[in-house]
Design a protein around this motif. Structure first.
Motif, PDB file in Angstrom:
ATOM      1  N   SER A  97       0.860  -1.179   0.088  1.00 26.14           N
ATOM      2  CA  SER A  97       0.095  -0.005  -0.040  1.00 26.14           C
ATOM      3  C   SER A  97       0.875   1.277  -0.060  1.00 26.14           C
ATOM      4  O   SER A  97       0.479   2.397  -0.639  1.00 26.14           O
ATOM      5  CB  SER A  97      -1.134   0.050   1.306  1.00 26.14           C
ATOM      6  OG  SER A  97      -1.795  -1.051   1.333  1.00 26.14           O
ATOM      7  N   LEU A  98       1.768   1.197   0.626  1.00 19.25           N
ATOM      8  CA  LEU A  98       2.801   2.147   0.831  1.00 19.25           C
ATOM      9  C   LEU A  98       3.518   2.675  -0.400  1.00 19.25           C
ATOM     10  O   LEU A  98       3.464   3.668  -1.032  1.00 19.25           O
ATOM     11  CB  LEU A  98       3.709   1.932   2.011  1.00 19.25           C
ATOM     12  CG  LEU A  98       4.825   3.274   2.291  1.00 19.25           C
ATOM     13  CD1 LEU A  98       4.266   4.422   2.645  1.00 19.25           C
ATOM     14  CD2 LEU A  98       6.131   2.744   3.196  1.00 19.25           C
ATOM     15  N   ASP A  99       3.927   1.730  -1.077  1.00 22.37           N
ATOM     16  CA  ASP A  99       4.738   1.780  -2.459  1.00 22.37           C
ATOM     17  C   ASP A  99       3.918   2.232  -3.594  1.00 22.37           C
ATOM     18  O   ASP A  99       3.930   3.218  -4.319  1.00 22.37           O
ATOM     19  CB  ASP A  99       5.138   0.448  -2.889  1.00 22.37           C
ATOM     20  CG  ASP A  99       6.536   0.085  -2.111  1.00 22.37           C
ATOM     21  OD1 ASP A  99       7.162   0.970  -1.489  1.00 22.37           O
ATOM     22  OD2 ASP A  99       6.978  -1.232  -2.089  1.00 22.37           O
ATOM     23  N   VAL A 126      -6.334   8.848   5.317  1.00 25.07           N
ATOM     24  CA  VAL A 126      -7.544   7.865   4.911  1.00 25.07           C
ATOM     25  C   VAL A 126      -7.712   6.972   5.973  1.00 25.07           C
ATOM     26  O   VAL A 126      -8.513   6.002   5.671  1.00 25.07           O
ATOM     27  CB  VAL A 126      -7.354   7.634   3.315  1.00 25.07           C
ATOM     28  CG1 VAL A 126      -7.331   8.537   2.613  1.00 25.07           C
ATOM     29  CG2 VAL A 126      -6.376   6.522   3.481  1.00 25.07           C
ATOM     30  N   GLY A 127      -7.326   6.807   7.058  1.00 28.75           N
ATOM     31  CA  GLY A 127      -7.539   6.079   8.215  1.00 28.75           C
ATOM     32  C   GLY A 127      -6.692   4.733   8.035  1.00 28.75           C
ATOM     33  O   GLY A 127      -7.186   3.545   8.659  1.00 28.75           O
ATOM     34  N   LEU A 128      -5.766   4.567   7.056  1.00 33.39           N
ATOM     35  CA  LEU A 128      -5.005   3.535   7.035  1.00 33.39           C
ATOM     36  C   LEU A 128      -3.637   3.520   7.585  1.00 33.39           C
ATOM     37  O   LEU A 128      -2.664   2.793   6.976  1.00 33.39           O
ATOM     38  CB  LEU A 128      -4.873   3.129   5.576  1.00 33.39           C
ATOM     39  CG  LEU A 128      -6.394   2.558   4.802  1.00 33.39           C
ATOM     40  CD1 LEU A 128      -6.219   2.553   3.432  1.00 33.39           C
ATOM     41  CD2 LEU A 128      -6.891   1.520   5.936  1.00 33.39           C
ATOM     42  N   GLY A 129      -3.266   4.260   8.736  1.00 34.53           N
ATOM     43  CA  GLY A 129      -1.957   4.327   9.177  1.00 34.53           C
ATOM     44  C   GLY A 129      -1.759   2.988   9.576  1.00 34.53           C
ATOM     45  O   GLY A 129      -2.420   2.364  10.271  1.00 34.53           O
ATOM     46  N   GLN A 133       2.517  -1.635   4.688  1.00 41.01           N
ATOM     47  CA  GLN A 133       3.231  -2.866   4.397  1.00 41.01           C
ATOM     48  C   GLN A 133       2.428  -4.088   3.768  1.00 41.01           C
ATOM     49  O   GLN A 133       2.743  -5.087   3.129  1.00 41.01           O
ATOM     50  CB  GLN A 133       3.985  -3.435   5.572  1.00 41.01           C
ATOM     51  CG  GLN A 133       5.032  -2.635   5.759  1.00 41.01           C
ATOM     52  CD  GLN A 133       5.940  -1.974   4.651  1.00 41.01           C
ATOM     53  OE1 GLN A 133       6.283  -2.893   3.757  1.00 41.01           O
ATOM     54  NE2 GLN A 133       5.992  -0.555   4.646  1.00 41.01           N
ATOM     55  N   ARG A 134       0.919  -3.724   3.815  1.00 40.88           N
ATOM     56  CA  ARG A 134       0.010  -4.704   3.331  1.00 40.88           C
ATOM     57  C   ARG A 134      -0.121  -4.689   1.882  1.00 40.88           C
ATOM     58  O   ARG A 134      -0.259  -3.666   1.144  1.00 40.88           O
ATOM     59  CB  ARG A 134      -1.458  -4.600   3.918  1.00 40.88           C
ATOM     60  CG  ARG A 134      -1.224  -4.790   5.399  1.00 40.88           C
ATOM     61  CD  ARG A 134      -2.857  -5.114   5.840  1.00 40.88           C
ATOM     62  NE  ARG A 134      -3.000  -4.966   7.378  1.00 40.88           N
ATOM     63  CZ  ARG A 134      -4.068  -5.290   7.996  1.00 40.88           C
ATOM     64  NH1 ARG A 134      -5.184  -5.586   7.162  1.00 40.88           N
ATOM     65  NH2 ARG A 134      -3.920  -5.310   9.373  1.00 40.88           N
ATOM     66  N   GLU A 138      -4.501  -8.183   0.597  1.00 43.45           N
ATOM     67  CA  GLU A 138      -4.520  -8.508   1.912  1.00 43.45           C
ATOM     68  C   GLU A 138      -5.495  -7.164   2.483  1.00 43.45           C
ATOM     69  O   GLU A 138      -5.591  -7.325   3.667  1.00 43.45           O
ATOM     70  CB  GLU A 138      -3.258  -8.202   2.755  1.00 43.45           C
ATOM     71  CG  GLU A 138      -2.310  -9.238   2.339  1.00 43.45           C
ATOM     72  CD  GLU A 138      -0.911  -9.080   2.787  1.00 43.45           C
ATOM     73  OE1 GLU A 138      -0.165 -10.362   3.225  1.00 43.45           O
ATOM     74  OE2 GLU A 138      -0.352  -8.113   2.846  1.00 43.45           O
ATOM     75  N   LEU A 139      -6.069  -6.661   1.662  1.00 41.97           N
ATOM     76  CA  LEU A 139      -7.032  -5.204   2.189  1.00 41.97           C
ATOM     77  C   LEU A 139      -8.420  -5.740   1.574  1.00 41.97           C
ATOM     78  O   LEU A 139      -8.580  -6.312   0.652  1.00 41.97           O
ATOM     79  CB  LEU A 139      -6.372  -3.973   1.434  1.00 41.97           C
ATOM     80  CG  LEU A 139      -5.028  -3.543   1.918  1.00 41.97           C
ATOM     81  CD1 LEU A 139      -4.801  -2.263   1.203  1.00 41.97           C
ATOM     82  CD2 LEU A 139      -5.145  -3.298   3.296  1.00 41.97           C
ATOM     83  N   SER A 140      -9.410  -5.154   2.372  1.00 41.68           N
ATOM     84  CA  SER A 140     -10.761  -5.331   1.968  1.00 41.68           C
ATOM     85  C   SER A 140     -10.913  -4.205   0.719  1.00 41.68           C
ATOM     86  O   SER A 140     -10.024  -3.320   0.420  1.00 41.68           O
ATOM     87  CB  SER A 140     -11.874  -4.712   2.943  1.00 41.68           C
ATOM     88  OG  SER A 140     -11.621  -3.295   3.023  1.00 41.68           O
ATOM     89  N   GLY A 141     -12.134  -4.290   0.017  1.00 43.15           N
ATOM     90  CA  GLY A 141     -12.479  -3.390  -1.151  1.00 43.15           C
ATOM     91  C   GLY A 141     -12.281  -2.072  -0.856  1.00 43.15           C
ATOM     92  O   GLY A 141     -12.035  -1.024  -1.267  1.00 43.15           O
TER      93      GLY A 141
END
Length: 353
Positions: A97-99, A126-129, A133-134, A138-141
């Motif tokens: 996600s970070l990349d 956006v509330g994903l701190g 690294q996911r 590995e994330l929901s929609g």
């Protein structure tokens, strides 16, 4: 991230043709800085083509596009100060996600360390701190869509473009993510142009809604304007269900008019109406039903459906069928019941087709 630099958007006599087909007809529109404006309409109405021209993914056949006062009509996409969030998210599946969020920053020449710092800030926004690294899988929609929003926002565009951003989410996630997008837009004050075919979505997030039909603007205004004062039968039906019935305007007194349906008379906003035959748009939840053998305006229930928090009725009248939504679930009326029909104070408008 502080408030973003928001820019205005101006379309001047925009026209787009594909061969012999004209997708956009002479469209002129101004979007003020710091507002969220939704382009709404059925498939094929021209809303996505308009957004793609603003993004630089299509060029107009004629007319001009200005962003922040600058003519960008013929500039390529990478030279416009806009970022787009796609309905497919368009995340790189092999990158974290970070990349993903840092990618655009690094591609624009920012040093890797600074790009990653800004990407971390964008994810927190956006509330994903802590989710940096996911991988997308590995994330929901909803989380993937927020990564896509963060990736667009860290570029600090003058205008954020959102193309059906919630269409891949289930109903509950759509409600939550649309609220998050709206709160983020209001907090940061960026200009956003949002495309959707979902009326509820448009009503929930917009400062203004532009309803399009066949490449034209059918009506524009605030969510309340469009819902409560539709200019046509198309708008009335598209912006939530509406019953369109024949009536007679029997008097006009300034901003109010008196209409008659059957023997029932009712006061409504005049909206430049003239005495004589007219059409009335009536929202399903603006109709009242009471058992009655005789009434000024009457009908017969042909179908009843209990839906938990409300009852839906189909009613046959001399002026045509009506669809009614009634929250009074404790006393549902049975099919074949004769009813007296009345109107509430809101959700009723004369339309001037």
């Amino acid at each position: 991230m502080s408030a973003l630099t928001s820019g205005s958007v101006v379309f001047q006599n925009l026209r787009k043709t594909f061969g012999a087909f004209t997708a956009i007809h002479d469209l002129s529109l101004t979007i003020e800085p710091g507002t969220l404006v939704t382009l709404l309409g059925p498939s094929g109405c021209g809303k996505t083509t308009t957004l793609r021209m603003l993004a630089g993914l299509e060029h107009p056949t004629s007319g001009r596009i200005l962003i922040g006062g600058k003519d960008v009509t013929m500039l390529p996409a990478n030279e416009r100060d806009v970022s787009m969030v796609f309905q497919s998210y368009a995340l790189f599946p092999h990158m974290t996600s970070l990349d993903n969020v840092a990618y655009g920053l690094e591609s624009s020449g920012l040093k890797k360390k600074e790009a990653r710092e800004r990407a971390e800030e964008g994810l927190k926004l956006v509330g994903l701190g802590g989710f940096g690294q996911r991988l997308p899988a590995e994330l929901s929609g909803g989380q993937q869509q927020r990564v896509a929003v963060a990736r667009a926002l860290v570029l600090e565009p003058q205008v954020l473009l959102l193309d059906e951003p919630l269409s891949n989410l289930d109903a509950r996630l759509r409600r939550r993510v649309r609220t998050e997008i709206r709160e983020l837009q209001q907090r940061l004050g960026f200009t956003a142009v949002y495309v959707t075919h979902d009326q509820d979505e448009a009503l929930a997030v917009s400062d203004r809604i532009i309803v399009m039909k066949d490449g034209h603007i059918a009506q524009e205004g605030t969510p309340r304007d469009l819902y409560e004062a539709p200019a046509s039968a198309f708008i009335a039906d598209f912006m939530g269900e509406a019953n369109v019935v024949a009536c007679e305007v029997i008097s006009v007194d300034g901003e109010d008019a008196t209409i008659r349906i059957g023997a029932l008379e009712h006061r409504v906003p005049s909206r430049n109406a003239r005495k004589g035959p007219a059409k009335l748009a009536v929202r399903p939840n603006s109709i009242t039903l009471e058992p009655a053998a005789e009434a000024a305006f009457s009908g017969t229930i042909t179908h009843t459906a209990y839906l938990g928090d409300h009852v839906e009725y189909e009613v046959e009248t001399a002026n045509g069928p009506l669809f009614v939504v009634d929250p009074a679930v404790e006393r549902p009326l049975a099919a074949n019941t004769s009813v007296s029909i009345g109107f509430k104070g809101r959700g009723i408008a004369i339309i001037n087709d």
